[in-house]
Write a protein that holds these residues in place. Structure first.
Motif, mmCIF file in Angstrom:
data_model
loop_
_atom_site.group_PDB
_atom_site.id
_atom_site.type_symbol
_atom_site.label_atom_id
_atom_site.label_comp_id
_atom_site.label_asym_id
_atom_site.label_seq_id
_atom_site.Cartn_x
_atom_site.Cartn_y
_atom_site.Cartn_z
ATOM 1 N N TRP A 1 -37.178 20.977 16.534
ATOM 2 C CA TRP A 1 -35.804 21.104 16.047
ATOM 3 C C TRP A 1 -35.293 22.534 16.276
ATOM 4 O O TRP A 1 -36.082 23.440 16.598
ATOM 5 C CB TRP A 1 -35.699 20.725 14.569
ATOM 6 C CG TRP A 1 -36.256 21.723 13.586
ATOM 7 C CD1 TRP A 1 -35.551 22.689 12.921
ATOM 8 C CD2 TRP A 1 -37.614 21.851 13.150
ATOM 9 N NE1 TRP A 1 -36.389 23.403 12.089
ATOM 10 C CE2 TRP A 1 -37.659 22.908 12.215
ATOM 11 C CE3 TRP A 1 -38.787 21.174 13.432
ATOM 12 C CZ2 TRP A 1 -38.834 23.308 11.583
ATOM 13 C CZ3 TRP A 1 -39.962 21.564 12.815
ATOM 14 C CH2 TRP A 1 -39.985 22.612 11.897
ATOM 15 N N VAL B 1 -32.224 25.520 14.717
ATOM 16 C CA VAL B 1 -31.208 25.902 13.734
ATOM 17 C C VAL B 1 -30.470 27.119 14.280
ATOM 18 O O VAL B 1 -31.026 27.906 15.062
ATOM 19 C CB VAL B 1 -31.812 26.229 12.349
ATOM 20 C CG1 VAL B 1 -32.524 25.014 11.777
ATOM 21 C CG2 VAL B 1 -32.778 27.407 12.434
ATOM 22 N N ASP C 1 -36.076 25.212 5.101
ATOM 23 C CA ASP C 1 -35.631 23.945 4.520
ATOM 24 C C ASP C 1 -35.975 22.778 5.432
ATOM 25 O O ASP C 1 -36.428 21.717 4.970
ATOM 26 C CB ASP C 1 -34.129 23.982 4.235
ATOM 27 C CG ASP C 1 -33.798 24.538 2.860
ATOM 28 O OD1 ASP C 1 -34.660 24.441 1.970
ATOM 29 O OD2 ASP C 1 -32.687 25.068 2.683
ATOM 30 N N GLN C 2 -35.760 22.946 6.729
ATOM 31 C CA GLN C 2 -36.144 21.899 7.677
ATOM 32 C C GLN C 2 -37.656 21.674 7.643
ATOM 33 O O GLN C 2 -38.115 20.528 7.642
ATOM 34 C CB GLN C 2 -35.711 22.296 9.089
ATOM 35 C CG GLN C 2 -34.253 22.037 9.391
ATOM 36 C CD GLN C 2 -34.018 20.605 9.860
ATOM 37 O OE1 GLN C 2 -34.938 19.880 10.185
ATOM 38 N NE2 GLN C 2 -32.768 20.202 9.885
ATOM 39 N N ASP D 1 -38.629 19.875 4.379
ATOM 40 C CA ASP D 1 -38.229 18.466 4.398
ATOM 41 C C ASP D 1 -39.164 17.639 5.269
ATOM 42 O O ASP D 1 -39.535 16.507 4.914
ATOM 43 C CB ASP D 1 -36.798 18.325 4.905
ATOM 44 C CG ASP D 1 -35.761 18.823 3.911
ATOM 45 O OD1 ASP D 1 -36.148 19.154 2.772
ATOM 46 O OD2 ASP D 1 -34.582 18.893 4.275
ATOM 47 N N ARG D 2 -39.549 18.179 6.419
ATOM 48 C CA ARG D 2 -40.385 17.420 7.353
ATOM 49 C C ARG D 2 -41.814 17.270 6.833
ATOM 50 O O ARG D 2 -42.409 16.195 6.946
ATOM 51 C CB ARG D 2 -40.370 18.101 8.722
ATOM 52 C CG ARG D 2 -39.015 18.004 9.419
ATOM 53 C CD ARG D 2 -38.912 18.923 10.636
ATOM 54 N NE ARG D 2 -37.575 18.893 11.212
ATOM 55 C CZ ARG D 2 -37.190 18.060 12.178
ATOM 56 N NH1 ARG D 2 -38.061 17.198 12.688
ATOM 57 N NH2 ARG D 2 -35.964 18.082 12.637
#
Length: 405
Positions: free
Chosen positions: A250, A252, A266-267, A270-271
């Motif tokens: 990913w 950002v 945060d990513q 979450d993952r």
């Protein structure tokens, strides 16, 4: 008279056991490398306040509960849900203790030292978990996977690694945000052993496989690779995540490095949370048998009971059979069997054990077919009924472990 077992009816069970036996060594090895970290203070928050007024306190309590719900659920988007928004309007009902403290901090405007007041608030873990379970949100236990972070930054000074003596401010920002999300973040030492295997160019090229190989020395469950590109106008981060032999990618982008770090963590949270948090179920839980050896003393039994009480993947349990140091527990699952076994692999207080299955080959024969398994093989509960049609159909899966607490 010895009963002859119908081998045709036994064959499917034997084949299943033999298949699982092939994975025994790999599972035992992977279990040794999946030791999680115990994260503390998941239900506490420290929030800056402008003053000690009731209005400022109420606002800080709501913000603190928001952080706790994100941290415990492993999901930053939980705060967008209507049920969570409603709970935050009455956040005080979840508070068990609060107090204030002051400390000197750097002003983001001019870098001067200023005095900042913080509200320290502790929330009721039982009430928070009950809310999450009632609303169908996942719950992430205190035992969490170690996350090894390999990073490189490219800016006006060229490329630099994130770790060791390089990029100290960025290291501190990463650790602060990881603490906010309850993530046990580990940074490489970048000593001679690391530098012999990983360079800034490897991270910049996002060469996942060799970097994961170089990570073995850190006993990390999760490996993340991030390259940070700083320009005068923006910061862009590209990230790769290796978790349980699967990869995710990913990006950002933000105006400042601090904002980019918040978004990156945060990513990441979450993952990883999506993989390890337990999704509660409102239905009647599945039941399994936990077969535990090594319960030698009364204190072992007590500690094992406390341990089972603390596992979020377990809704309830009771001791169904005990013979010396060998105990069997009936476990009522909160979610599913995979969630329970995943939790057990993290803290290693219960170690998976091989199991021998002995099947008579014929009347009067002393030969036996032998197989091993580490985990779920079905067996019949209670005394076996004599039957000419082979063994009974299994009622519940059985987990075989040794107590290591």
């Amino acid at each position: 008279m010895t009963k002859i077992v119908n081998l045709l009816s036994v064959a499917p069970l034997l084949r299943a056991l033999m298949f699982r036996a092939l994975t025994l060594a790999a599972l035992m090895l992977s279990s040794a490398l999946t030791i999680g970290a115990e994260v503390t203070d998941l239900y506490k928050a420290s929030v800056a306040v402008p003053d000690r007024s009731v209005a400022a306190r109420d606002s800080a309590v709501a913000e603190g509960l928001s952080r706790v719900l994100v941290r415990v659920s492993g999901n930053s988007s939980i705060v967008l849900q209507d049920s969570v928004k409603s709970a935050l309007t009455d956040a005080g009902r979840y508070v068990v203790q609060f107090g204030y403290h002051s400390k000197e901090t750097l002003s983001p405007e001019d870098g001067a030292m200023i005095k900042t007041v913080f509200l320290n608030v502790s929330f009721d873990d039982v009430a928070v978990n009950q809310f999450l379970r009632r609303e169908g949100f996942p719950i992430w236990a205190t035992s969490r996977p170690n996350i090894l972070f390999w990073g490189a930054v490219s800016g006006v000074g060229g490329r630099q690694l994130v770790g060791g003596q390089q990029q100290i401010a960025l290291q501190q920002a990463l650790e602060q945000q990881a603490k906010r999300r309850g993530l046990p973040l580990v940074l490489p030492k970048y000593d001679d052993q690391d530098l012999a295997q990983v360079r800034a160019g490897d991270i910049w090229g996002m060469f996942v496989d060799p970097i994961v190989s170089a990570s073995a020395r850190y006993d990390a469950n999760v490996v993340v690779i991030a390259k940070v590109l700083e320009t005068p106008d923006s910061v862009r981060v590209s990230a790769a995540l290796s978790i349980q032999e699967q990869q995710q990618w990913w990006e950002v982008a933000a105006e400042t490095l601090d904002q980019a770090v918040v978004m990156l963590i945060d990513q990441l949270g979450d993952r990883v949370g999506e993989r390890f948090a337990v999704q509660a179920s409102l239905a009647v839980g599945e039941q399994v048998i936990l077969d535990v050896s090594g319960v030698e003393e009364l204190k072992d039994y007590a500690r094992l009971g406390e341990y089972l009480d603390g596992l979020l993947a377990i809704r309830g349990w009771y001791l169904s059979q005990a013979q010396g140091s060998h105990h069997q527990y009936t476990i009522i699952l909160e979610s599913d069997l995979d969630a329970l076994e995943q939790g057990l692999r993290l803290d290693r207080k219960l170690v998976p054990q091989p199991v021998k299955l002995v099947v008579p080959l014929g009347e009067g024969s002393t030969d036996a077919a032998e197989s091993t398994s580490t985990s779920t093989i079905p067996v019949t509960e209670g005394p076996a009924e004599a039957s000419t049609n082979g063994p009974q159909v299994p009622a519940r899966p059985v987990l075989y472990y040794r107590w290591n607490g």
